[in-house]
Design a protein around this motif. Sequence first.
Motif, PDB file in Angstrom:
ATOM      1  N   TYR A  71      -7.274  48.250  -4.307  1.00  0.00           N
ATOM      2  CA  TYR A  71      -6.742  49.592  -4.034  1.00  0.00           C
ATOM      3  C   TYR A  71      -6.972  50.493  -5.238  1.00  0.00           C
ATOM      4  O   TYR A  71      -7.378  51.655  -5.091  1.00  0.00           O
ATOM      5  CB  TYR A  71      -5.255  49.481  -3.723  1.00  0.00           C
ATOM      6  CG  TYR A  71      -4.585  50.779  -3.317  1.00  0.00           C
ATOM      7  CD1 TYR A  71      -5.120  51.590  -2.328  1.00  0.00           C
ATOM      8  CD2 TYR A  71      -3.393  51.176  -3.924  1.00  0.00           C
ATOM      9  CE1 TYR A  71      -4.494  52.776  -1.951  1.00  0.00           C
ATOM     10  CE2 TYR A  71      -2.754  52.353  -3.553  1.00  0.00           C
ATOM     11  CZ  TYR A  71      -3.315  53.151  -2.564  1.00  0.00           C
ATOM     12  OH  TYR A  71      -2.694  54.314  -2.189  1.00  0.00           O
ATOM     13  N   ARG A 103      -8.469  43.133   0.875  1.00  0.00           N
ATOM     14  CA  ARG A 103      -7.541  44.131   0.354  1.00  0.00           C
ATOM     15  C   ARG A 103      -6.596  43.524  -0.671  1.00  0.00           C
ATOM     16  O   ARG A 103      -6.064  42.434  -0.471  1.00  0.00           O
ATOM     17  CB  ARG A 103      -6.755  44.764   1.506  1.00  0.00           C
ATOM     18  CG  ARG A 103      -7.618  45.611   2.442  1.00  0.00           C
ATOM     19  CD  ARG A 103      -6.772  46.304   3.488  1.00  0.00           C
ATOM     20  NE  ARG A 103      -7.583  47.153   4.347  1.00  0.00           N
ATOM     21  CZ  ARG A 103      -8.148  46.739   5.476  1.00  0.00           C
ATOM     22  NH1 ARG A 103      -7.991  45.490   5.875  1.00  0.00           N
ATOM     23  NH2 ARG A 103      -8.867  47.566   6.204  1.00  0.00           N
ATOM     24  N   TYR A 154      -7.277  53.212   2.680  1.00  0.00           N
ATOM     25  CA  TYR A 154      -7.689  51.880   2.263  1.00  0.00           C
ATOM     26  C   TYR A 154      -7.066  50.815   3.146  1.00  0.00           C
ATOM     27  O   TYR A 154      -7.664  49.769   3.412  1.00  0.00           O
ATOM     28  CB  TYR A 154      -7.267  51.671   0.800  1.00  0.00           C
ATOM     29  CG  TYR A 154      -7.577  50.302   0.249  1.00  0.00           C
ATOM     30  CD1 TYR A 154      -8.857  49.983  -0.196  1.00  0.00           C
ATOM     31  CD2 TYR A 154      -6.576  49.334   0.132  1.00  0.00           C
ATOM     32  CE1 TYR A 154      -9.128  48.742  -0.729  1.00  0.00           C
ATOM     33  CE2 TYR A 154      -6.840  48.089  -0.403  1.00  0.00           C
ATOM     34  CZ  TYR A 154      -8.125  47.789  -0.827  1.00  0.00           C
ATOM     35  OH  TYR A 154      -8.401  46.545  -1.368  1.00  0.00           O
TER      36      TYR A 154
END
Length: 279
Positions: A232, A227, A276
């Motif tokens: 994102y 991540r 996410y």
Amino acid sequence: MLFIVIPVFNRLKYTRDCLLSLRQQTRQDFRVVVVDDGSTDGTDQMLAREFGEVEVVTGDGNLFWTAGVNLGIRRALALGASRIMTLNNDLLVLPDFVDRMLYWADQHPTAVLGALELDVATGQPVYGGERLNWRTNTRHDLLAELPASQRHGLHPVTYLPGRGLLIPLVVIEKIGLFDEKRLPHYLADFDYTSVARRHGFPVYCNYDARLSTYPEESGQEQTRRFRSLRGYYQHLFGIRGGGNLRNFTHFSLKNCPPQYLPYYLLNGYARRLVGYFMH
């Protein structure tokens, strides 16, 4: 004649293993079209050397899933296809897969059929279709709801993924090909099967036909594995982004009943903006 269309971009090993699993089918009355979208890892040489029976169509690296599949379907139709199956290269089909798909296709000649998906590592079912409540944007997972004794035959679903998706020619003649303009990668398969269902074609998950997938290799999993702000952004706006807001908007406008659309859109946007970081 059934034509199986497989879009590929690199990942030579997956493509080879997938094609080898097709060679092991108990029924061989089908042909395979591979759409090689500019692979740079020797996929083209491997196909020519090891799979002379496969029809190869080439792209320039900019097709993505939807345009790649459409290119393969057009080639299959030109060769006389009466049924099309879309298949991803990162999966293996069990030996009776084609037999079980064609059996039910003969029983329901206007139906769009998907397959039960197993985890290639464990052999356990991981996806068996879902039914969507548009009003509340809630999904009912058939695998979670069906007792083991009922995990066979056909089960109606709202939509299906493109992994092992059998489409009769009559459906293509009625609704055309996948929407490559508005949905170049994700959601094109869910959109197509939703449109088919709205036009009166039954959409079923076939629990008798099984294929094995690599869940951790999906584009969405790759994006979420590490991540970051860049990840994102790709998740929300990239062509391969599983939460792509533009794609979701197009899918919703095309398929959601108008009376449920405002809530469905707002709820869907919220899920994508926070999802996410939640998985």
